[in-house]
Design a protein around this motif. Structure first.
Motif, PDB file in Angstrom:
ATOM      1  N   LYS A 207       0.840  -1.193   0.000  1.00  0.00           N
ATOM      2  CA  LYS A 207       0.000   0.000   0.000  1.00  0.00           C
ATOM      3  C   LYS A 207       0.872   1.239   0.000  1.00  0.00           C
ATOM      4  CE  LYS A 207      -2.566   0.435   3.644  1.00  0.00           C
ATOM      5  NZ  LYS A 207      -3.645   0.472   4.637  1.00  0.00           N
ATOM      6  N   ILE A 208       0.476   2.226  -0.790  1.00  0.00           N
ATOM      7  CA  ILE A 208       1.138   3.530  -0.814  1.00  0.00           C
ATOM      8  C   ILE A 208       0.170   4.519  -0.176  1.00  0.00           C
ATOM      9  CG2 ILE A 208       2.049   5.384  -2.276  1.00  0.00           C
ATOM     10  CD1 ILE A 208       3.771   2.906  -2.477  1.00  0.00           C
ATOM     11  N   LEU A 209       0.668   5.299   0.783  1.00  0.00           N
ATOM     12  CA  LEU A 209      -0.146   6.298   1.477  1.00  0.00           C
ATOM     13  C   LEU A 209       0.378   7.685   1.129  1.00  0.00           C
ATOM     14  CD1 LEU A 209      -2.169   7.223   3.717  1.00  0.00           C
ATOM     15  CD2 LEU A 209      -0.289   6.909   5.321  1.00  0.00           C
ATOM     16  N   VAL A 210      -0.523   8.560   0.684  1.00  0.00           N
ATOM     17  CA  VAL A 210      -0.177   9.950   0.402  1.00  0.00           C
ATOM     18  C   VAL A 210      -1.126  10.826   1.211  1.00  0.00           C
ATOM     19  CG1 VAL A 210      -0.006  11.760  -1.353  1.00  0.00           C
ATOM     20  CG2 VAL A 210       0.561   9.385  -1.952  1.00  0.00           C
ATOM     21  N   MET A 211      -0.556  11.620   2.122  1.00  0.00           N
ATOM     22  CA  MET A 211      -1.367  12.543   2.905  1.00  0.00           C
ATOM     23  C   MET A 211      -0.909  13.957   2.603  1.00  0.00           C
ATOM     24  SD  MET A 211      -1.610  10.473   6.522  1.00  0.00           S
ATOM     25  CE  MET A 211      -2.638  11.687   7.320  1.00  0.00           C
TER      26      MET A 211
ATOM     27  N   PHE B 212     -16.661  13.677  -5.821  1.00  0.00           N
ATOM     28  CA  PHE B 212     -15.333  14.285  -5.839  1.00  0.00           C
ATOM     29  C   PHE B 212     -14.907  14.533  -4.393  1.00  0.00           C
ATOM     30  CE2 PHE B 212     -12.361  17.903  -6.336  1.00  0.00           C
ATOM     31  CZ  PHE B 212     -11.464  17.314  -7.215  1.00  0.00           C
ATOM     32  N   PRO B 213     -13.842  13.861  -3.931  1.00  0.00           N
ATOM     33  CA  PRO B 213     -13.526  13.864  -2.493  1.00  0.00           C
ATOM     34  C   PRO B 213     -12.634  14.997  -1.988  1.00  0.00           C
ATOM     35  CG  PRO B 213     -12.101  12.331  -3.629  1.00  0.00           C
ATOM     36  CD  PRO B 213     -13.030  12.908  -4.675  1.00  0.00           C
ATOM     37  N   PHE B 214     -12.114  15.839  -2.869  1.00  0.00           N
ATOM     38  CA  PHE B 214     -11.114  16.817  -2.439  1.00  0.00           C
ATOM     39  C   PHE B 214     -11.736  18.195  -2.266  1.00  0.00           C
ATOM     40  CE2 PHE B 214      -8.958  13.557  -4.961  1.00  0.00           C
ATOM     41  CZ  PHE B 214      -8.127  13.039  -3.987  1.00  0.00           C
ATOM     42  N   ILE B 215     -11.319  18.896  -1.200  1.00  0.00           N
ATOM     43  CA  ILE B 215     -11.854  20.214  -0.859  1.00  0.00           C
ATOM     44  C   ILE B 215     -10.677  21.175  -0.711  1.00  0.00           C
ATOM     45  CG2 ILE B 215     -13.175  21.540   0.846  1.00  0.00           C
ATOM     46  CD1 ILE B 215     -14.465  18.820   1.669  1.00  0.00           C
ATOM     47  N   PRO B 216     -10.733  22.344  -1.380  1.00  0.00           N
ATOM     48  CA  PRO B 216      -9.642  23.311  -1.241  1.00  0.00           C
ATOM     49  C   PRO B 216      -9.353  23.633   0.229  1.00  0.00           C
ATOM     50  CG  PRO B 216     -11.106  23.987  -3.005  1.00  0.00           C
ATOM     51  CD  PRO B 216     -11.756  22.806  -2.326  1.00  0.00           C
ATOM     52  N   ASP B 217      -8.054  23.749   0.535  1.00  0.00           N
ATOM     53  CA  ASP B 217      -7.562  24.123   1.857  1.00  0.00           C
ATOM     54  C   ASP B 217      -7.883  23.085   2.939  1.00  0.00           C
ATOM     55  OD1 ASP B 217      -6.014  25.949   3.322  1.00  0.00           O
ATOM     56  OD2 ASP B 217      -7.792  26.928   4.147  1.00  0.00           O
ATOM     57  N   GLN B 218      -8.153  21.838   2.534  1.00  0.00           N
ATOM     58  CA  GLN B 218      -8.472  20.791   3.498  1.00  0.00           C
ATOM     59  C   GLN B 218      -7.514  19.602   3.333  1.00  0.00           C
ATOM     60  OE1 GLN B 218     -10.914  20.845   6.008  1.00  0.00           O
ATOM     61  NE2 GLN B 218     -10.820  23.002   5.402  1.00  0.00           N
ATOM     62  N   PRO B 219      -7.248  18.875   4.428  1.00  0.00           N
ATOM     63  CA  PRO B 219      -6.377  17.703   4.349  1.00  0.00           C
ATOM     64  C   PRO B 219      -7.078  16.539   3.649  1.00  0.00           C
ATOM     65  CG  PRO B 219      -7.234  17.950   6.571  1.00  0.00           C
ATOM     66  CD  PRO B 219      -7.713  19.137   5.793  1.00  0.00           C
ATOM     67  N   PHE B 220      -6.254  15.630   3.130  1.00  0.00           N
ATOM     68  CA  PHE B 220      -6.777  14.416   2.489  1.00  0.00           C
ATOM     69  C   PHE B 220      -5.800  13.273   2.734  1.00  0.00           C
ATOM     70  CE2 PHE B 220      -3.990  16.294  -0.629  1.00  0.00           C
ATOM     71  CZ  PHE B 220      -3.278  15.205  -1.097  1.00  0.00           C
ATOM     72  N   ARG B 221      -6.311  12.063   2.513  1.00  0.00           N
ATOM     73  CA  ARG B 221      -5.509  10.844   2.653  1.00  0.00           C
ATOM     74  C   ARG B 221      -5.855   9.944   1.472  1.00  0.00           C
ATOM     75  NH1 ARG B 221      -4.055   7.605   7.570  1.00  0.00           N
ATOM     76  NH2 ARG B 221      -3.852   5.455   6.870  1.00  0.00           N
ATOM     77  N   VAL B 222      -4.894   9.690   0.585  1.00  0.00           N
ATOM     78  CA  VAL B 222      -5.077   8.791  -0.559  1.00  0.00           C
ATOM     79  C   VAL B 222      -4.271   7.528  -0.280  1.00  0.00           C
ATOM     80  CG1 VAL B 222      -4.622   8.420  -3.023  1.00  0.00           C
ATOM     81  CG2 VAL B 222      -5.471  10.639  -2.238  1.00  0.00           C
ATOM     82  N   GLU B 223      -4.932   6.375  -0.409  1.00  0.00           N
ATOM     83  CA  GLU B 223      -4.255   5.092  -0.282  1.00  0.00           C
ATOM     84  C   GLU B 223      -4.384   4.359  -1.606  1.00  0.00           C
ATOM     85  OE1 GLU B 223      -4.959   3.127   3.793  1.00  0.00           O
ATOM     86  OE2 GLU B 223      -6.609   4.556   3.533  1.00  0.00           O
ATOM     87  N   ILE B 224      -3.248   3.874  -2.097  1.00  0.00           N
ATOM     88  CA  ILE B 224      -3.222   3.084  -3.325  1.00  0.00           C
ATOM     89  C   ILE B 224      -2.828   1.672  -2.910  1.00  0.00           C
ATOM     90  CG2 ILE B 224      -2.218   2.829  -5.620  1.00  0.00           C
ATOM     91  CD1 ILE B 224      -1.435   5.857  -5.393  1.00  0.00           C
ATOM     92  N   LEU B 225      -3.784   0.775  -2.924  1.00  0.00           N
ATOM     93  CA  LEU B 225      -3.549  -0.616  -2.526  1.00  0.00           C
ATOM     94  C   LEU B 225      -3.346  -1.447  -3.784  1.00  0.00           C
ATOM     95  CD1 LEU B 225      -3.471  -2.940  -0.463  1.00  0.00           C
ATOM     96  CD2 LEU B 225      -5.960  -3.057  -0.653  1.00  0.00           C
ATOM     97  N   CYS B 226      -2.217  -2.137  -3.842  1.00  0.00           N
ATOM     98  CA  CYS B 226      -1.918  -3.003  -4.977  1.00  0.00           C
ATOM     99  C   CYS B 226      -2.468  -4.399  -4.690  1.00  0.00           C
ATOM    100  CB  CYS B 226      -0.404  -3.065  -5.208  1.00  0.00           C
ATOM    101  SG  CYS B 226       0.068  -4.023  -6.650  1.00  0.00           S
ATOM    102  N   GLU B 227      -3.349  -4.857  -5.548  1.00  0.00           N
ATOM    103  CA  GLU B 227      -3.849  -6.229  -5.491  1.00  0.00           C
ATOM    104  C   GLU B 227      -3.405  -6.934  -6.764  1.00  0.00           C
ATOM    105  OE1 GLU B 227      -8.073  -6.006  -4.820  1.00  0.00           O
ATOM    106  OE2 GLU B 227      -7.799  -5.562  -2.692  1.00  0.00           O
ATOM    107  N   HIS B 228      -3.652  -8.229  -6.844  1.00  0.00           N
ATOM    108  CA  HIS B 228      -3.152  -8.991  -7.989  1.00  0.00           C
ATOM    109  C   HIS B 228      -3.655  -8.421  -9.323  1.00  0.00           C
ATOM    110  CE1 HIS B 228      -1.487 -12.134 -10.366  1.00  0.00           C
ATOM    111  NE2 HIS B 228      -2.664 -12.536 -10.769  1.00  0.00           N
ATOM    112  N   PRO B 229      -4.957  -8.199  -9.505  1.00  0.00           N
ATOM    113  CA  PRO B 229      -5.382  -7.714 -10.829  1.00  0.00           C
ATOM    114  C   PRO B 229      -5.487  -6.198 -10.953  1.00  0.00           C
ATOM    115  CG  PRO B 229      -7.308  -8.389  -9.594  1.00  0.00           C
ATOM    116  CD  PRO B 229      -6.105  -8.596  -8.691  1.00  0.00           C
ATOM    117  N   ARG B 230      -5.368  -5.463  -9.826  1.00  0.00           N
ATOM    118  CA  ARG B 230      -5.715  -4.039  -9.902  1.00  0.00           C
ATOM    119  C   ARG B 230      -5.116  -3.249  -8.747  1.00  0.00           C
ATOM    120  NH1 ARG B 230     -10.992  -6.607  -8.285  1.00  0.00           N
ATOM    121  NH2 ARG B 230     -10.647  -6.847  -6.054  1.00  0.00           N
TER     122      ARG B 230
END
Length: 172
Positions: A53-57, A116-134
């Motif tokens: 998993k890749i986490l971007v905050m 659309f999950p992103f809001i100007p001037d607000q924090p966010f957390r994106v997780e990219i989970l690698c699974e076998h097909p996707r």
């Protein structure tokens, strides 16, 4: 830093629990530990694999146009590295677009999202989970979409690039 745990503990206790620079003054974290600067390019140790998993905050800028997160096969610009997945948040269209680029050819862009999950001037957390097909993409703990692999050798996906209208606060 000292080698053994005992040496390290002796160093910390000798400095009243604070790490000190050579002048004996307390180290300011934001001075000595560089912030995650955008545009950012970093290495993914061992490349991607199912279960990784890749986490971007970060925090979206006040007046954003867009920002992007890409997982690539190396850092090469010429010829350009293959892009396993590029995620691009476009604020004017309220889109979170994804695509890949293999041997210089961009694939079919995907853009459907439930919201659309992103809001100007607000924090966010994106997780990219690698699974076998996707890749499974989560934003603030909610699964937003899947992106099926277009690059078969997952371990070759070893670089993360981030750019655009955001401040990075944590990568993991």
């Amino acid at each position: 830093m000292a080698g053994t745990v005992a040496e390290r503990d002796a160093l910390v206790s000798a400095t009243d629990g604070h790490l000190n620079n050579s002048l004996g003054s307390p180290v300011q974290a934001d001075v000595y530990f560089p912030r995650l600067i955008v545009p950012f390019c970093g290495h993914i140790k061992g490349g991607m694999r199912p279960g990784k998993k890749i986490l971007v905050m970060g925090i979206v800028d006040l007046n954003p146009e867009s920002f992007g997160i890409s997982l690539t096969c190396g850092e090469s610009e010429d010829p350009p590295a293959d892009v396993a997945i590029e995620l691009k948040a476009v604020f004017t269209e309220r889109q979170f677009v994804r695509n890949s680029c293999i041997a210089g050819e961009w694939g079919e862009e995907q853009s459907s999202i439930p919201y659309f999950p992103f809001i100007p001037d607000q924090p966010f957390r994106v997780e990219i989970l690698c699974e076998h097909p996707r890749f499974r993409i989560f934003v603030d703990g909610h699964q937003l979409f899947d992106f099926y692999h277009r690059i078969e050798t997952l371990s070759s996906i070893d670089t993360i690039k981030i750019n655009g209208d955001l401040q990075l606060t944590k990568l993991g």
